[in-house]
Write a protein that holds these residues in place. Structure first.
Motif, PDB file in Angstrom:
ATOM      1  N   MET A   1       0.835  -1.171   0.000  1.00 45.80           N
ATOM      2  CA  MET A   1       0.000   0.000   0.000  1.00 45.80           C
ATOM      3  C   MET A   1       0.885   1.241   0.000  1.00 45.80           C
ATOM      4  SD  MET A   1      -2.472   1.010   2.910  1.00 45.80           S
ATOM      5  CE  MET A   1      -3.965   1.259   3.081  1.00 45.80           C
ATOM      6  N   THR A   2       0.709   2.087  -0.941  1.00 46.05           N
ATOM      7  CA  THR A   2       1.515   3.302  -1.018  1.00 46.05           C
ATOM      8  C   THR A   2       0.688   4.493  -0.582  1.00 46.05           C
ATOM      9  OG1 THR A   2       0.900   3.579  -3.320  1.00 46.05           O
ATOM     10  CG2 THR A   2       2.996   2.472  -2.882  1.00 46.05           C
ATOM     11  N   SER A   3       1.321   5.352   0.154  1.00 40.55           N
ATOM     12  CA  SER A   3       0.624   6.574   0.556  1.00 40.55           C
ATOM     13  C   SER A   3       1.214   7.737  -0.216  1.00 40.55           C
ATOM     14  CB  SER A   3       0.749   6.811   2.060  1.00 40.55           C
ATOM     15  OG  SER A   3       2.034   7.243   2.371  1.00 40.55           O
ATOM     16  N   LYS A   4       0.356   8.555  -0.680  1.00 43.86           N
ATOM     17  CA  LYS A   4       0.792   9.712  -1.463  1.00 43.86           C
ATOM     18  C   LYS A   4       0.804  10.935  -0.557  1.00 43.86           C
ATOM     19  CE  LYS A   4      -0.207  11.956  -5.816  1.00 43.86           C
ATOM     20  NZ  LYS A   4      -1.126  12.053  -6.941  1.00 43.86           N
ATOM     21  N   THR A   5       1.947  11.569  -0.438  1.00 47.76           N
ATOM     22  CA  THR A   5       2.072  12.765   0.380  1.00 47.76           C
ATOM     23  C   THR A   5       1.533  13.948  -0.388  1.00 47.76           C
ATOM     24  OG1 THR A   5       4.053  11.863   1.395  1.00 47.76           O
ATOM     25  CG2 THR A   5       3.680  14.223   1.652  1.00 47.76           C
ATOM     26  N   GLN A   6       0.603  14.650   0.225  1.00 49.43           N
ATOM     27  CA  GLN A   6       0.072  15.840  -0.415  1.00 49.43           C
ATOM     28  C   GLN A   6       1.037  16.990  -0.197  1.00 49.43           C
ATOM     29  OE1 GLN A   6      -3.818  16.500   1.152  1.00 49.43           O
ATOM     30  NE2 GLN A   6      -4.779  15.202  -0.381  1.00 49.43           N
ATOM     31  N   ARG A   7       1.269  17.715  -1.235  1.00 47.80           N
ATOM     32  CA  ARG A   7       2.193  18.839  -1.165  1.00 47.80           C
ATOM     33  C   ARG A   7       1.446  20.099  -1.577  1.00 47.80           C
ATOM     34  NH1 ARG A   7       7.726  19.165  -4.667  1.00 47.80           N
ATOM     35  NH2 ARG A   7       7.915  21.396  -4.562  1.00 47.80           N
ATOM     36  N   LYS A   8       1.397  21.019  -0.672  1.00 50.50           N
ATOM     37  CA  LYS A   8       0.760  22.293  -0.997  1.00 50.50           C
ATOM     38  C   LYS A   8       1.796  23.191  -1.631  1.00 50.50           C
ATOM     39  CE  LYS A   8      -2.730  22.069   2.533  1.00 50.50           C
ATOM     40  NZ  LYS A   8      -3.405  22.716   3.636  1.00 50.50           N
ATOM     41  N   GLU A   9       1.427  23.791  -2.712  1.00 53.32           N
ATOM     42  CA  GLU A   9       2.330  24.662  -3.444  1.00 53.32           C
ATOM     43  C   GLU A   9       1.940  26.113  -3.198  1.00 53.32           C
ATOM     44  OE1 GLU A   9       4.650  23.631  -6.076  1.00 53.32           O
ATOM     45  OE2 GLU A   9       4.369  21.514  -5.719  1.00 53.32           O
ATOM     46  N   THR A  10       2.920  26.941  -2.955  1.00 53.77           N
ATOM     47  CA  THR A  10       2.704  28.367  -2.769  1.00 53.77           C
ATOM     48  C   THR A  10       3.587  29.107  -3.758  1.00 53.77           C
ATOM     49  OG1 THR A  10       2.319  28.013  -0.434  1.00 53.77           O
ATOM     50  CG2 THR A  10       2.795  30.237  -1.099  1.00 53.77           C
ATOM     51  N   ARG A  11       3.067  30.143  -4.310  1.00 60.62           N
ATOM     52  CA  ARG A  11       3.825  30.932  -5.279  1.00 60.62           C
ATOM     53  C   ARG A  11       4.472  32.119  -4.586  1.00 60.62           C
ATOM     54  NH1 ARG A  11       4.018  31.497 -10.686  1.00 60.62           N
ATOM     55  NH2 ARG A  11       2.384  29.972 -10.998  1.00 60.62           N
ATOM     56  N   LEU A  12       5.755  32.304  -4.844  1.00 62.06           N
ATOM     57  CA  LEU A  12       6.483  33.493  -4.392  1.00 62.06           C
ATOM     58  C   LEU A  12       6.665  34.395  -5.600  1.00 62.06           C
ATOM     59  CD1 LEU A  12       9.296  31.880  -2.217  1.00 62.06           C
ATOM     60  CD2 LEU A  12       7.226  32.984  -1.428  1.00 62.06           C
TER      61      LEU A  12
END
Length: 97
Positions: A1-12
């Motif tokens: 079972m693989t878990s996918k890490t959610q990554r929040k992206e922010t723009r600079l």
């Protein structure tokens, strides 16, 4: 079972002159990274340095000896220190009651 890490992206966003952008782009090219990655790595390095300088105490050997002596043999609290402690308790710790 693989878990996918959610990554929040922010723009600079940074506005700059064309000349500055060209210089930074050239440096990114020399380092083999994208402009975005170069800016992030450079900003992170600077941020770490600023944080370290702000949060780290640097003492000479004499300063270190003086600090440890004061910690081992603290002076008795005088009126000014007691007043400051009471002020701190009254103003900073108001939500801890």
């Amino acid at each position: 079972m693989t878990s996918k890490t959610q990554r929040k992206e922010t723009r600079l966003i940074a506005r700059t002159s064309t000349e500055i952008q060209q210089i930074i782009q050239r440096a990114a090219n020399y380092s083999g990274t994208s402009l975005s990655q170069f800016l992030i790595e450079s900003a992170m390095e600077k941020a770490r340095n600023v944080i370290e300088q702000s949060e780290t105490l640097h003492l000479s050997m004499m300063g270190t000896d003086t600090l440890f002596t004061a910690l081992d043999n603290p002076p008795k609290a005088n009126k000014k220190l007691l007043k400051a402690a009471q002020h701190y308790s009254d103003t900073v710790n108001v939500h801890n009651n």
